[in-house]
Design a protein around this motif. Sequence first.
Motif, short mmCIF file in Angstrom:
data_model
loop_
_atom_site.label_atom_id
_atom_site.label_comp_id
_atom_site.label_asym_id
_atom_site.label_seq_id
_atom_site.Cartn_x
_atom_site.Cartn_y
_atom_site.Cartn_z
N ASP A 626 3.58 58.39 -59.17
CA ASP A 626 3.40 57.45 -60.31
C ASP A 626 3.88 56.24 -60.48
O ASP A 626 5.04 55.79 -60.12
N GLU A 627 3.40 55.15 -60.88
CA GLU A 627 3.96 53.76 -61.10
C GLU A 627 4.89 53.53 -61.86
O GLU A 627 5.87 52.87 -61.32
N GLN A 628 5.14 54.51 -62.91
CA GLN A 628 6.34 54.49 -63.57
C GLN A 628 7.63 54.90 -62.94
O GLN A 628 8.60 54.66 -63.29
N ASP A 629 7.15 55.88 -61.91
CA ASP A 629 8.33 56.32 -61.09
C ASP A 629 8.79 55.41 -59.85
O ASP A 629 9.75 55.81 -59.10
N ARG A 630 7.69 54.69 -59.51
CA ARG A 630 7.95 54.26 -58.15
C ARG A 630 9.07 53.49 -57.79
O ARG A 630 10.07 53.30 -56.71
N LYS A 631 9.84 52.65 -58.92
CA LYS A 631 11.17 52.32 -58.60
C LYS A 631 12.42 52.89 -58.60
O LYS A 631 13.34 52.59 -58.10
N LEU A 632 12.15 54.18 -58.58
CA LEU A 632 13.25 55.35 -58.12
C LEU A 632 13.29 55.40 -56.78
O LEU A 632 14.35 56.04 -56.25
N TYR A 633 12.41 55.05 -55.98
CA TYR A 633 12.10 55.16 -54.68
C TYR A 633 12.57 53.86 -53.87
O TYR A 633 12.13 52.98 -54.06
N VAL A 634 13.39 54.23 -52.82
CA VAL A 634 13.95 53.17 -51.94
C VAL A 634 13.70 53.54 -50.62
O VAL A 634 13.94 54.52 -50.24
N LYS A 635 13.15 52.39 -49.72
CA LYS A 635 12.72 52.82 -48.49
C LYS A 635 13.93 52.12 -47.58
O LYS A 635 14.44 51.28 -47.61
#
Length: 684
Positions: A626-635
């Motif tokens: 979800d767009e609202q959750d994407r900033k929780l993920y770091v590559k």
Amino acid sequence: MVVMLISESTIRKIKDTVDCRNLIKSLGIKLNNNSNISCSEINPNHEDKNPSMAVYQDHVLCFSCGFNADAIKIIQNLKSKSFTESVEYICHNYNIKVEYENNKKNSYENKNIDILEKIWDLSKDVEVTNSFMNWMKKRNIDVKSAYQSGCRDIFPIRSKICELIKSCPENDLKNSGLMNDKNELWKPIAEIIRGNKAYYGFILPIFNSENKIVNIRYRLYENIIIKITNKEGKLVEKTIKVYAQPKASNHILGFNQLNSTKKSLYICEGEPDYLSLKTYFNRNSIEDSDVLGFCVLTKDWKDEFNNEIRKYDNIKICLHDTHKAIAISNIIQKSLISYCEKKEEKEHWKNNFYECFFPENNDINDHLVKNELNNETFKFILKKFDASQENVIDTSNKISNFNFLPLNILDICSKQPPKLEFIFPGLLRGIVGSVVASGGTGKTMWALQTCSSIACGNDMLKYGQLNTGKSVLLSGEDPEQITALRLHSMCKYLSEKEIHELNKNMFIYSISGKNPNIMDKNWFEWIKNVTINSKLVIIDTLRVFHNLEENDSGKMSELIKIMSSIATENNTSILFLHHTNKNSANNSSGGDQQASRGSSVLTDNIKLQINLVTMTSTEAKDLGIDEQDRKLYVKYVYSKMNYGSPIADRWLKREDGGILKPTDLTKKESNNISQIFGGRKGGI
């Protein structure tokens, strides 16, 4: 397992072939007309302003301090090489064939310490002898104090020591300091085994703060007078009172007996003065004081010493009145103040550090012998701290380093190369690298978790391979309370045992607001000292640790060199956290090498670059996030890696408290048949 030892014939060939005078010259040291040099050129423990060292064909000898060395030992000292490396260096340079002998590896895991521990185990229950009591009585030293300090007469157990020595491989004896580079057993041990009464005396073991033996001193009951050849070629007499191990790692008595609940710490010089202070304290029921004793005055004052002595209320220096002693007193105070983090503690040691210098012919033991040792003997004066220093890092060497030799190709091809030591995959020990990310990505939490993993062994970021040990986090951005909150959140995922390991091996220095500058001499020395013996050092962030222009390639090149010098000298890996440039943040190229802010030198001159990149909207869509959750993920991207096999990108997810956890994400499959077949519409 078979260990290859240097053969006796190779040692003899070196002695017959190598002229120390030519060797000294080839290393950039000039001889005067009398073939003399300053002892300081080879022996850093002797501040020799005059050329007191004579250089002969087969050895060098200092007529001031007694230091001597053959060609192999000269290379060991000047090139910081092991015995075997020094032999191979000389043989390569002088076209001498290196011959080896096979020897089975013994069971000692720590050769330097284990043999000394075995000698101490044999010695510690030896009863007091008459000779021992007479020596102490002559100096008015309390026998009980001496015995408690570890003094033991080893003559009664000479046969047991002989059996122990016979069971030890030659190289282990050399490593422990009980055999010199000429394959001669340490003189006092050899003579005691032979039963030579002229060498009767007692050992005095030196322990570190963990109560591990690191050195043995041997004090003679009666002085020995030997004859040596002086620089004019004449035989002269020299008096010997004590023997010291040639390869000792510590020359300070008393660390194993310190009690931090006491008020005062005396620091003296020499075994008699050390034992005299012990006697003085016991006889006068002085229970609020401890003592450390220099066996050899050395400028090698380690940070671990500061951690022990800072626990006292005051320090009282009582050394002999010499220029070297005064210089060492300055070093101890300066090192201690630099080591302390809090301003109040620094100020404390500017106002609670005292000095009292004794003439060498009327020292502490002389006063004790005359029954004149009392409070009035110690005329302590508050030492004024001299803060005026040139803040320039001196990277020059006394000795020319332009005597490079080509690699020995045959030697390299004939031997198994050493295994590369990685801290975690991609990070070779002893290199400098970076972790690049935009603000708010989680790089500080990544640094905290990575340092913790190295310190306690919990592979919370799933590296797969960890080289555990001491780790250091230099936190220059966040205030101490923020670091504490993050650490507390992370510790919820650790076991009690792992937390204890963390406490033992991880060192966090919160220096936010203290203007750290690695290009400043004082800060450079402090950083170098606190990172000794570490596997990993993380600097958070680079911008905080210098005042240079980041786009200036020359300045950034010097900055990398400074960090590399620490990494090389301490054999530690240094990672600095750094920010991405604006272009990378704006155009979703945060995973590229070029994402690093400032001069390209900050990427080109390092060996590893890791990028942490927040998930983009496109990636979120492809991965079903979800767009609202994407900033929780770091590559997690290895954008540059000079050593090791390529490593695929990985995803980390930020959990409660900011903790990063590895997560497996797979690209979402599309059910749109037109997308599957390249966008064509219609039937197949």
